[in-house]
Motif scaffolding. Structure first.
Motif, short mmCIF file in Angstrom:
data_model
loop_
_atom_site.label_atom_id
_atom_site.label_comp_id
_atom_site.label_asym_id
_atom_site.label_seq_id
_atom_site.Cartn_x
_atom_site.Cartn_y
_atom_site.Cartn_z
N PHE A 128 29.21 20.72 -23.20
CA PHE A 128 30.24 21.38 -22.87
C PHE A 128 31.52 20.76 -22.28
O PHE A 128 32.54 21.03 -22.24
N GLU A 129 31.06 19.71 -21.31
CA GLU A 129 32.16 18.84 -21.06
C GLU A 129 32.84 18.07 -22.17
O GLU A 129 34.29 17.99 -21.94
N ILE A 130 32.42 17.86 -23.14
CA ILE A 130 33.23 17.24 -24.25
C ILE A 130 34.14 18.06 -24.82
O ILE A 130 35.35 18.08 -25.00
N LEU A 131 33.60 19.47 -24.96
CA LEU A 131 34.33 20.56 -25.64
C LEU A 131 35.46 20.87 -24.84
O LEU A 131 36.71 20.94 -25.31
N ARG A 174 28.48 17.47 -33.88
CA ARG A 174 27.91 16.39 -35.09
C ARG A 174 28.47 15.19 -34.88
O ARG A 174 27.55 13.96 -35.02
N LYS A 175 29.60 14.82 -34.80
CA LYS A 175 30.19 13.41 -34.77
C LYS A 175 29.61 12.83 -33.43
O LYS A 175 29.30 11.51 -33.47
N GLU A 176 29.55 13.53 -32.33
CA GLU A 176 28.89 12.66 -31.04
C GLU A 176 27.33 12.49 -31.20
O GLU A 176 27.08 11.23 -31.12
N LEU A 177 26.62 13.22 -31.98
CA LEU A 177 25.24 12.93 -32.41
C LEU A 177 25.16 11.67 -33.22
O LEU A 177 24.52 11.02 -33.19
N ALA A 178 26.14 11.47 -34.17
CA ALA A 178 25.93 10.60 -35.28
C ALA A 178 26.51 9.38 -34.44
O ALA A 178 25.90 8.24 -34.73
N ARG A 210 19.00 21.60 -34.83
CA ARG A 210 17.88 20.78 -35.63
C ARG A 210 18.28 19.53 -35.78
O ARG A 210 19.57 19.55 -36.41
N ILE A 211 17.84 18.54 -35.15
CA ILE A 211 18.36 17.22 -35.06
C ILE A 211 17.45 16.30 -35.65
O ILE A 211 16.18 16.31 -35.51
N PHE A 212 17.83 15.20 -36.46
CA PHE A 212 16.97 14.30 -37.31
C PHE A 212 17.40 12.95 -36.78
O PHE A 212 18.70 12.70 -36.60
N THR A 252 17.57 12.28 -23.53
CA THR A 252 17.31 10.80 -23.41
C THR A 252 18.18 9.93 -24.63
O THR A 252 18.81 8.86 -23.96
N TYR A 253 18.44 10.53 -25.54
CA TYR A 253 19.51 9.88 -26.50
C TYR A 253 20.73 10.00 -26.23
O TYR A 253 21.68 9.17 -26.08
#
Lengths: 227, 227
Positions: free
Chosen positions: B61-64, B170-174, B208-210, B223-224
Motif C-alpha cells: 500500500f505504501e508503494i501504491l 509484479r514489478k516489485e516482486l520481480a 499466487r507467487i512463485f 521475509t522476501y
C-alpha cells in the motif's frame, strides 16, 4: 452419406454432393428422465422429439431468413427428420450464447444473492463454452479473445445479433400468447469466410417458454406454432 | 472500539473518533488445513499470519500511495496487527477482481479445454462476486451493470486500475526474484464520493507467487519483501 459427428440430440452427416445434413434424433437433454435445456447429458428418449425439434427449427429459421438474418439454414425434410445447412466452423470447441428476458435456472443459481426467479433481465446476453466435463463454464469477452475463441470485436457483434434474433423469436412467440424467458443460440463462421452466422437448431429444447405461469414443454411448442 | 464486521481473515472496528480499523487475524483461507487463496472458508489458524499479512499489505500500500494510486490505506500498527483505512462502500456484497499473468487454479479448472497451467495470460482480468454459498461466481460486465453492482463504464475503469496495480506489484516482486502468477484485488467507493479506490489487503494471501518452479507460501512473502 457419412456421419461426421455424433451429438447429444443431433447427428451430422455429409451427403455425396458435400451438403451438410443434420439428423434430429429422439434424444433430449435432461436428468433422471426430466427434460432440462441446461443439462448436458441425454436424459430421456422421446418418440417424435426429433421431428418436433426440427419442425420448430424450420419455422424459426424461415422467419429469420425472410428477415435477412444470416443463418446456416438451407432446407429441411420433416419426414426424414433432416435439415440441410451451410458448412460452418464452430468457435473453438463450441460457444453458446444465452439471451435472457426473465431470470431463471443457472442465472439464479449463480447470482441468487442479487436476483430472484422471474425478474426482468431485458435481453441480457452471456456466453458459455461447451465443455460437458466442466458444465459449460461462463466466459467473458477478454477470456474469449485471450484463448483465441473469438477475435477482437466479435463479442459485441454476436451479442447484438443474439439480441436481434432473440427479440424476433420472442415477438413471434408473443403472437401465440407465449412468453420467452431465455434462449440459447449457437453461432459459427461460414466456411471460407469471416461471416458469422447462426447455426445449430431453434427448437423448444433451446428455449424456456411460459404460457402465463405454466412452463411449455419443448415438444408442445410445435403445436402452438402451427396452430 | 466497536466491531462492525467479522470477516474470514480480518475483523473491522470503528474507533471512538470514527476511524475504520482492520484487525488482521491469524486465520487463513484454505481447506483441510492447506492454504488456498481461492478457498472461501477458514481452513487453518497460523500464529503470526495476521501480522505477516499486515506487513506485506503495509509494504505494498505504501508503494501504491507513493505512486499516487488511490487506496483506502491510512496507516498501520504491526504490533497491534491493525490497519487504519478510509471508509469505503463495497460494490454490492463484495466484488473481487482477479488479474492473471499465468494460468493457474480456477482459471484452468474452468477453461482447461483451452489452456494449460502456467501459460501466459498477459494480465487478463476477471471479476467474481463474493458469495461463499455459491463459490464466488464469475460475472461479466453486463451482469454487473444489470444487477446494479457497477455503473456503466466502471468495469473498464476497475479493469484498468487492476492492471496498473497488478503490474506495479509484479514489478516489485520481480525485483526480489519472485514471479506473480495472479492477484486478487478488491475495490470500493470512497464514502460520500464516486471515487473508486483499492480496499482490503495486499498480502500473500491474495497472490499466487512463485520463485522459479516453487510456490511461495503467503507467510514467507514478508521475509522476501523485507530482506
Amino acid at each position: 452419406m457419412e456421419r461426421i459427428y455424433k451429438g447429444k440430440t443431433k447427428d451430422v452427416f455429409v451427403t455425396e454432393d458435400g451438403t451438410i445434413r443434420l439428423f434430429f434424433k429422439d434424444d433430449m437433454t435432461g436428468k433422471d428422465g426430466v427434460f432440462d435445456p441446461g443439462e448436458n447429458q441425454v436424459g430421456l428418449i422421446v418418440d417424435g422429439s426429433g421431428r418436433s425439434g426440427l419442425a420448430a427449427s424450420k419455422y424459426f429459421f424461415e422467419i429469420l431468413e425472410r428477415e435477412g438474418i444470416p443463418t446456416h439454414y438451407l432446407e429441411s425434410n420433416l419426414e426424414a427428420k433432416t435439415m440441410d445447412v451451410k458448412k460452418a466452423v464452430m468457435f473453438g470447441k463450441g460457444l453458446e450464447v444465452i439471451c435472457r428476458f426473465k431470470a431463471y435456472g443457472s442465472f439464479v443459481r449463480r447470482y441468487g444473492e442479487y436476483v430472484q426467479t422471474g425478474e426482468d433481465l431485458n435481453g441480457y446476453v452471456e456466453m458459455t463454452i461447451k465443455d460437458d466435463e466442466r458444465q459449460d463454464p461462463i466466459i467473458n469477452e477478454d477470456a474469449l479473445v485471450l484463448l483465441g475463441i473469438l477475435k477482437e470485436g466479435e463479442y459485441d457483434f454476436i451479442k447484438e445479433k443474439t439480441q436481434q434474433i432473440a427479440n424476433r423469436i420472442r415477438k413471434e412467440l408473443a403472437s401465440k400468447d407465449l412468453e420467452l424467458y431465455d434462449i440459447k443460440l449457437e453461432f459459427g463462421r461460414l466456411e471460407n469466410s469471416n461471416d458469422i452466422i447462426l447455426i445449430d437448431e431453434l427448437s423448444g429444447g433451446n428455449m424456456r417458454i411460459f404460457k402465463g405461469e405454466e412452463s411449455i414443454h419443448p415438444l408442445d411448442l410445435e403445436t402452438y406454432l402451427l396452430a
